[in-house]
Scaffold this active site. Structure first.
Site, short mmCIF file in Angstrom:
data_model
loop_
_atom_site.label_atom_id
_atom_site.label_comp_id
_atom_site.label_asym_id
_atom_site.label_seq_id
_atom_site.Cartn_x
_atom_site.Cartn_y
_atom_site.Cartn_z
N ASN A 138 0.84 -0.76 -0.07
CA ASN A 138 -0.17 0.23 -0.26
C ASN A 138 1.47 0.62 0.10
O ASN A 138 2.09 1.61 1.18
CB ASN A 138 -0.75 0.17 1.69
CG ASN A 138 -2.29 1.18 1.77
OD1 ASN A 138 -1.53 1.90 0.04
ND2 ASN A 138 -2.29 1.53 2.90
N TRP A 139 0.63 1.97 -1.15
CA TRP A 139 2.27 2.21 -0.71
C TRP A 139 1.57 4.20 -0.97
O TRP A 139 1.80 5.10 -0.75
CB TRP A 139 2.38 3.89 -2.46
CG TRP A 139 3.10 2.27 -3.41
CD1 TRP A 139 3.38 1.07 -3.03
CD2 TRP A 139 3.83 2.82 -4.84
NE1 TRP A 139 4.39 0.52 -4.34
CE2 TRP A 139 4.21 0.90 -5.26
CE3 TRP A 139 3.59 3.41 -5.86
CZ2 TRP A 139 4.39 0.99 -6.19
CZ3 TRP A 139 3.96 3.36 -7.25
CH2 TRP A 139 4.38 1.63 -7.03
N LYS A 140 0.20 4.24 -0.42
CA LYS A 140 -0.24 5.32 0.04
C LYS A 140 -0.54 6.68 -0.24
O LYS A 140 0.05 6.49 -1.77
CB LYS A 140 0.04 6.07 1.81
CG LYS A 140 -0.13 4.44 2.52
CD LYS A 140 0.26 4.65 3.96
CE LYS A 140 0.07 3.61 4.75
NZ LYS A 140 0.15 4.14 5.99
N HIS A 176 -9.36 1.28 4.85
CA HIS A 176 -8.57 1.07 5.57
C HIS A 176 -8.38 2.20 6.79
O HIS A 176 -9.74 3.43 6.19
CB HIS A 176 -7.06 2.23 4.82
CG HIS A 176 -5.72 2.28 5.00
ND1 HIS A 176 -5.40 2.82 5.75
CD2 HIS A 176 -4.51 0.87 5.25
CE1 HIS A 176 -4.47 2.89 6.21
NE2 HIS A 176 -3.41 1.53 5.87
N GLU A 184 -6.91 4.86 7.32
CA GLU A 184 -6.84 6.25 7.61
C GLU A 184 -8.13 6.57 6.60
O GLU A 184 -8.25 7.90 6.99
CB GLU A 184 -5.48 6.58 6.15
CG GLU A 184 -4.45 6.08 7.03
CD GLU A 184 -3.03 5.48 6.78
OE1 GLU A 184 -3.04 5.27 5.65
OE2 GLU A 184 -2.63 5.28 7.56
N GLU A 234 -5.67 -4.89 10.78
CA GLU A 234 -4.64 -3.73 10.47
C GLU A 234 -5.13 -3.13 11.82
O GLU A 234 -5.43 -2.43 11.53
CB GLU A 234 -4.73 -3.29 9.21
CG GLU A 234 -4.19 -3.46 8.45
CD GLU A 234 -3.40 -2.48 7.49
OE1 GLU A 234 -2.60 -2.65 6.72
OE2 GLU A 234 -4.37 -1.12 7.31
N GLY A 254 2.27 2.66 10.68
CA GLY A 254 3.33 3.42 10.29
C GLY A 254 3.64 4.16 12.12
O GLY A 254 4.13 4.79 11.91
N SER A 275 3.53 -2.04 9.79
CA SER A 275 4.70 -2.16 10.76
C SER A 275 5.53 -3.18 10.63
O SER A 275 5.53 -3.93 11.02
CB SER A 275 5.21 -1.53 12.39
OG SER A 275 4.58 -0.08 12.17
N GLY A 279 2.77 -1.17 4.20
CA GLY A 279 2.88 0.44 4.05
C GLY A 279 4.42 0.79 3.66
O GLY A 279 4.62 0.42 2.81
N GLY A 280 4.63 1.36 4.77
CA GLY A 280 5.54 2.04 5.29
C GLY A 280 7.05 1.11 4.32
O GLY A 280 7.82 1.34 3.45
#
Ligand code: PEP
Length: 244
Positions: free
Chosen positions: A9-11, A93, A95, A164, A170, A208, A229-230
């Site tokens: 997930n590149w966000k 998600h 976010e 999640e 993150g 994470s 993600g990251g």
């Protein structure tokens, strides 16, 4: 046996040169012993599709409109995602739930819209730290998932679920493999009871995940891979996770 799946997930990250570098590294690292996909910002979907087309790597979106078409400025429909060859759309998600006010019902509507066009929704569920501390984890994730299951009825077995925990996204703080497995087992039991197909459905863990903790998470019996993600933004890290 369920085949594992790792989804990046590149966000809201990326640029055309950075994406090209990342995707070409992924292409060069094939084959993987599991399914791999990247969910990229919408504006990069076509270029991602052009790069990955013909390979076994899949691509997808990070959101989808619950509406089929119409006066919804800024929205992107499931039909548009399908036209761009998207295999997946992340829905719900944390976010989006937190910053865009997406309710459980909106998330369910989005999942339904995606499925109707042949795009597999990756439905995210997860508790906040306050909810975990209050002992509400199970109740929260079951409530979030049950709205989707109810809405999709006999199609519910077609979704991918991602657990999640909000406190792990993150933050560098990962659920322990045991904590994650415990929630995954609850979700699988819920899916099995509702659809009769829980044993073949994929439940990903996200929060994470890094190269050095992926293996211990993915080896858990009810963890079928990860939503990353990251660490999906750096080719070496993402490839290491895909090989974990
Ligand atoms: C995510 O965005 O879905 C996620 C899990 O992020 P991170 O891996 O950075 O915690």
């Amino acid at each position: 046996m369920r085949r594992k799946l790792v989804v990046g997930n590149w966000k809201m990250h990326g640029s055309r040169p950075a994406n090209a570098e990342l995707l070409s590294a992924l292409m060069a690292a094939r084959p993987f012993a599991l399914d791999v996909a990247v969910c990229v910002p919408a504006i990069y979907i076509h270029e991602t599709a052009a790069t990955l087309a013909g390979s076994d790597l899949r691509w997808g979106a990070q959101d989808v409109s619950q509406h089929a078409q119409g006066a919804y400025t800024g929205e992107i429909s499931a039909a548009m995602l399908a036209e761009a060859g998207c295999r997946y759309a992340i829905v719900g998600h944390s976010e989006r739930r937190a910053y865009h006010g997406e309710t459980d019902q909106v998330v369910a509507d989005k999942a339904q819209a995606a499925l109707a066009k042949g795009v597999t929704p990756i439905v995210c569920v997860g508790e906040t730290l306050a909810q975990r501390d209050a002992g509400e984890t199970e109740a929260v994730v079951k409530r979030q998932l049950s709205v989707v299951i109810h809405q999709l009825a006999h199609c519910a077995s077609e979704i991918v679920v991602a657990y999640e925990p909000v406190w792990a996204i993150g933050t560098g703080r990962t659920a322990t493999p045991e904590q994650a497995q415990a929630v995954h087992a609850v979700l699988r039991a819920q899916l099995q009871a509702a659809t009769g197909h829980g044993e073949r459905m994929k439940i990903l863990y996200g929060g994470s995940v890094k190269a050095d903790n992926a293996a211990t998470l993915f080896v858990q019996p009810d963890i079928d891979g990860g939503l990353i993600g990251g660490a999906s933004l750096k080719a070496a890290d993402f490839i290491a996770i895909c090989r974990a």
